[in-house]
Design a protein around this motif. Structure first.
Motif, PDB file in Angstrom:
ATOM      1  N   GLY A 117       0.798  -1.221   0.000  1.00  0.00           N
ATOM      2  CA  GLY A 117       0.000   0.000   0.000  1.00  0.00           C
ATOM      3  C   GLY A 117       0.826   1.264   0.000  1.00  0.00           C
ATOM      4  N   ASP A 118       1.907   1.293   0.795  1.00  0.00           N
ATOM      5  CA  ASP A 118       2.742   2.495   0.851  1.00  0.00           C
ATOM      6  C   ASP A 118       3.434   2.730  -0.486  1.00  0.00           C
ATOM      7  N   LYS A 119       3.892   1.656  -1.113  1.00  0.00           N
ATOM      8  CA  LYS A 119       4.550   1.775  -2.416  1.00  0.00           C
ATOM      9  C   LYS A 119       3.553   2.265  -3.464  1.00  0.00           C
ATOM     10  N   ALA A 120       2.347   1.718  -3.443  1.00  0.00           N
ATOM     11  CA  ALA A 120       1.314   2.138  -4.404  1.00  0.00           C
ATOM     12  C   ALA A 120       0.947   3.597  -4.189  1.00  0.00           C
ATOM     13  N   GLY A 121       0.867   4.020  -2.929  1.00  0.00           N
ATOM     14  CA  GLY A 121       0.511   5.403  -2.629  1.00  0.00           C
ATOM     15  C   GLY A 121       1.559   6.387  -3.080  1.00  0.00           C
ATOM     16  N   ALA A 122       2.791   5.962  -3.067  1.00  0.00           N
ATOM     17  CA  ALA A 122       3.873   6.866  -3.464  1.00  0.00           C
ATOM     18  C   ALA A 122       3.979   7.013  -4.972  1.00  0.00           C
ATOM     19  N   GLU A 123       3.468   6.049  -5.726  1.00  0.00           N
ATOM     20  CA  GLU A 123       3.696   6.053  -7.166  1.00  0.00           C
ATOM     21  C   GLU A 123       2.503   6.485  -8.019  1.00  0.00           C
ATOM     22  N   GLY A 124       1.294   6.513  -7.457  1.00  0.00           N
ATOM     23  CA  GLY A 124       0.120   6.793  -8.274  1.00  0.00           C
ATOM     24  C   GLY A 124      -0.418   8.199  -8.090  1.00  0.00           C
ATOM     25  N   VAL A 125      -1.040   8.714  -9.135  1.00  0.00           N
ATOM     26  CA  VAL A 125      -1.664  10.037  -9.123  1.00  0.00           C
ATOM     27  C   VAL A 125      -3.061   9.890  -9.704  1.00  0.00           C
ATOM     28  N   ASN A 126      -4.027  10.611  -9.147  1.00  0.00           N
ATOM     29  CA  ASN A 126      -5.400  10.552  -9.641  1.00  0.00           C
ATOM     30  C   ASN A 126      -5.456  11.119 -11.065  1.00  0.00           C
ATOM     31  N   PRO A 127      -5.776  10.291 -12.052  1.00  0.00           N
ATOM     32  CA  PRO A 127      -5.769  10.753 -13.447  1.00  0.00           C
ATOM     33  C   PRO A 127      -7.036  11.509 -13.854  1.00  0.00           C
TER      34      PRO A 127
END
Length: 194
Positions: free
Chosen positions: A71-81
């Motif tokens: 979850g932390d890795k996913a949160g750091a890499e994604g942006v709301n498109p």
């Protein structure tokens, strides 16, 4: 001529009745198109004869590269498109009210309709969730967390991003900044407040 036709018809009827009452036979009856009654069918949990080509994904499916623990890795890499538009916001509200409201409640405080029977979920208005990046919330919706199951099969990917816009609006409504209050006052004066 007419009597001859009636005699032939009677004889055919008598033969068909006799054939139907013909007794037992060790040999099975003749089956026209036997594969219609005994068709080869794939049974549940049986290996399908043809496998898809390696790397093939279903239409309109985008694989999610993170596991539940990342979850932390996913949160750091994604942006709301998705851009925040009226349509996107309305879709996010609809999805939230369809799937999330039962546990998180209408304002995201964790006081949904099923709470007396189940443990109270965390409030979406907490500092912890407010400080999460959008992609972290997306990860929780996609993979689940603690007692919350994954909603990946219920909420389409783009709709999950719309839900996040709606959650952010709930958070801002619960903790408005000075800019938010000034904007609401301005919209109220102009008559553009929804």
């Amino acid at each position: 001529m007419k009597t001859k036709f009636i005699k032939i018809l009677s004889l055919m009827a008598l033969l068909s009745v006799l054939a139907a009452c013909g007794g037992t036979s060790e040999k099975p009856p003749f089956e026209y198109m036997a594969n219609m009654t005994n068709s080869p069918a794939v049974k549940a949990y049986e290996e399908v004869p043809r496998k898809p080509v390696e790397g093939t994904i279903p239409r309109n499916f985008h694989p999610y590269p993170y596991t539940k623990e990342e979850g932390d890795k996913a949160g750091a890499e994604g942006v709301n498109p998705l851009p925040l538009t009226k349509e996107v916001f309305a879709k996010g509200q609809l999805q939230f009210n369809s799937y999330c409201i039962v546990c998180h409640g209408p304002k995201g405080e964790g006081d949904g309709y099923i709470i007396p029977k189940f443990p109270k979920p965390p409030s979406l208005l907490s500092d912890k969730v407010r400080n999460w990046p959008d992609a972290r919330i997306y990860h929780v919706i996609s993979m689940g967390q603690n007692l919350m199951p994954s909603y990946a099969t219920q909420i389409r990917q783009e709709d999950r991003w719309a839900v996040i816009h709606y959650v952010r609006a709930l958070q801002r409504a619960a903790n408005p900044t000075g800019e938010d209050i000034a904007l609401v006052k301005k919209m109220s004066k102009e008559g553009t407040l929804p």
